[in-house]
Design a protein around this motif. Structure first.
Motif, PDB file in Angstrom:
ATOM      1  N   ALA A  83      -2.578 -11.371 -11.675  1.00  0.00           N
ATOM      2  CA  ALA A  83      -3.589 -10.701 -10.860  1.00  0.00           C
ATOM      3  C   ALA A  83      -4.945 -11.373 -11.030  1.00  0.00           C
ATOM      4  CB  ALA A  83      -3.669  -9.226 -11.241  1.00  0.00           C
TER       5      ALA A  83
ATOM      6  N   LEU B 198     -12.269  -5.603  -8.365  1.00  0.00           N
ATOM      7  CA  LEU B 198     -10.883  -5.718  -8.821  1.00  0.00           C
ATOM      8  C   LEU B 198     -10.816  -6.475 -10.144  1.00  0.00           C
ATOM      9  CD1 LEU B 198      -7.895  -5.235  -8.453  1.00  0.00           C
ATOM     10  CD2 LEU B 198      -7.815  -7.165  -6.851  1.00  0.00           C
TER      11      LEU B 198
ATOM     12  N   ARG C  27     -11.612  -4.196 -12.949  1.00  0.00           N
ATOM     13  CA  ARG C  27     -10.469  -3.325 -13.258  1.00  0.00           C
ATOM     14  C   ARG C  27      -9.428  -4.058 -14.081  1.00  0.00           C
ATOM     15  NH1 ARG C  27      -8.180  -1.810  -7.884  1.00  0.00           N
ATOM     16  NH2 ARG C  27      -6.546  -0.892  -9.194  1.00  0.00           N
TER      17      ARG C  27
ATOM     18  N   ARG D 286      -0.554  -3.494 -10.500  1.00  0.00           N
ATOM     19  CA  ARG D 286       0.267  -2.277 -10.549  1.00  0.00           C
ATOM     20  C   ARG D 286       1.588  -2.519 -11.269  1.00  0.00           C
ATOM     21  NH1 ARG D 286       0.607  -0.268  -4.484  1.00  0.00           N
ATOM     22  NH2 ARG D 286       2.101   1.206  -5.419  1.00  0.00           N
TER      23      ARG D 286
ATOM     24  N   GLN E  69       0.821  -1.207   0.000  1.00  0.00           N
ATOM     25  CA  GLN E  69       0.000   0.000   0.000  1.00  0.00           C
ATOM     26  C   GLN E  69       0.858   1.261   0.000  1.00  0.00           C
ATOM     27  OE1 GLN E  69      -2.893   0.046   3.155  1.00  0.00           O
ATOM     28  NE2 GLN E  69      -4.123  -1.575   2.249  1.00  0.00           N
TER      29      GLN E  69
ATOM     30  N   GLU F 228      -3.606  -6.942  -6.452  1.00  0.00           N
ATOM     31  CA  GLU F 228      -3.459  -5.501  -6.702  1.00  0.00           C
ATOM     32  C   GLU F 228      -2.012  -5.157  -7.024  1.00  0.00           C
ATOM     33  OE1 GLU F 228      -4.522  -1.746  -7.297  1.00  0.00           O
ATOM     34  OE2 GLU F 228      -6.047  -3.077  -6.430  1.00  0.00           O
TER      35      GLU F 228
END
Length: 374
Positions: A348, A368, A371, A341, A304, A337
């Motif tokens: 993912a 998610l 996305r 990225r 994060q 996640e």
């Protein structure tokens, strides 16, 4: 005239002076532990001190022949934030009746003498940001102890007590000193409830007083020693700080068995250094030695906070080490996640699909996946 006779005379005078030094000039065998007295309701309505940071250090001091006193700004009973009483270091201290009596009746910082202690150790916890910096008696105590040759140590938010300490010549204790403490990055992730009420951010305040700030990645153990000043970055730095304080008093720390959290942080550091296979093998061979949930959550929060691909890859590595032993879907989503990225959409997607196979209605996983597919 030769300089040698004068030098010899001066040396002789020093030797004669040394002979008549009083016996009480010996280094004391006691450590003063300072804790915040701010806490209420186990930290729910007001933050206090961290029991883990107290217990681990206390046990290490005791094992090395150092007696312990405890002080707080007002004295009396003090309250820790919520902690796990089953952790071996906490259970050991809780089972020590004498230690519990000492903790139930802490001394006021106004009533202790600097000359009585080989070291002063300041425990962290968010409460330390409130009452310790405004305790003038504590500031005077720390200054006097340092000037008399004592070791000063602090961990996590504990260095807040050092921010405004001035020595006899008017200089700040921390000025020019290599130091660490709870970082701005760690505060941004873990300090959201109380940080807005702090008088300042700890890292900013220490940098502003001239400290030479050092830090490790988010929540990794780090100890900084600058002469008789010993500081630790976060709770996981506590054993290292305590060992360093013992060493700075002129003692050699006794050999001890590391606690589970210590071993886990060492495993994380091993993986971050590039020995991922070795870390994975060590974990597989003796999983009970390690705190796997800590390893997984360390990676989750580091991801994060990651500002670049290298940091993100390190965080993902820690999550991947823990995943075979942790069933929490949140960890897989955190890893998914991170893969996203990094541009690794297939990895993912695979992780999110694994989560949805067990929890088909999990909204976070569905979002998610959208996305990833988008």
């Amino acid at each position: 005239m030769s300089l040698i006779p004068n030098a010899l005379r001066r040396l002789g005078a020093l030797l004669c002076f040394a002979v008549v030094l009083p016996a009480h000039a010996a280094v004391p065998d006691k450590v003063l532990i300072v804790v915040s007295g701010e806490g209420r309701d186990q930290g729910k309505t007001r933050p206090g001190y961290e029991f883990d940071e107290l217990s681990q250090a206390w046990l290490i001091f005791k094992a090395n022949g150092l007696k312990v006193d405890v002080a707080s700004p007002q004295g009396g009973a003090v309250e820790a934030d919520t902690y796990n009483a089953q952790e071996p270091f906490n259970a050991a201290l809780l089972g020590d009746a004498e230690a519990m009596r000492t903790l139930a009746a802490t001394r006021s910082t106004r009533d202790v003498k600097a000359a009585d202690y080989a070291a002063i150790y300041v425990v962290g916890g968010k409460g330390a940001m409130f009452d310790l910096p405004r305790d003038n008696a504590l500031a005077s105590l720390l200054a006097e102890a340092y000037m008399k040759g004592a070791v000063i140590g602090a961990v996590c938010h504990g260095p807040a007590a050092l921010v405004d300490v001035k020595l006899g010549d008017g200089t700040m204790l921390v000025a020019g000193k290599a130091m660490t403490g709870f970082t701005n990055e760690e505060e941004a992730v873990f300090g959201k409830r109380w940080a807005k009420e702090f008088p300042w951010q700890l890292e900013d305040a220490l940098r502003g007083r001239g400290a030479r700030w050092q830090e490790a990645p988010l929540m990794m153990a780090k100890v900084v020693v600058d002469g008789r000043l010993v500081t630790g970055q976060n709770p996981y730095s506590t054993p290292g700080v305590a060992d360093a304080i013992v060493r700075a008093t002129g003692r050699t720390p006794v050999v001890r068995t590391p606690w589970r959290d210590e071993l886990t942080m060492a495993l994380a550091a091993r993986a971050r250094s590039g020995d991922v296979r070795g870390a994975a093998d060590a974990l597989a061979q003796d999983r009970e030695r390690y705190h796997v949930d800590l390893l997984g959550m360390l990676g989750y929060y580091q991801a994060q906070a990651a500002g670049g691909n290298d940091d993100l890859r390190h965080a993902l590595t820690l999550m991947q080490l823990a995943m075979p032993y942790m069933a929490q879907p949140q960890l897989k989503l955190g890893a998914a996640e991170a893969h996203l990225r990094l541009g690794e959409r297939e990895q993912a997607k695979s992780l999110v699909q694994q989560v949805l196979a067990g929890k088909p209605d999990m909204a976070e996983a569905k979002a998610l996946l959208q996305r990833i597919d988008g």
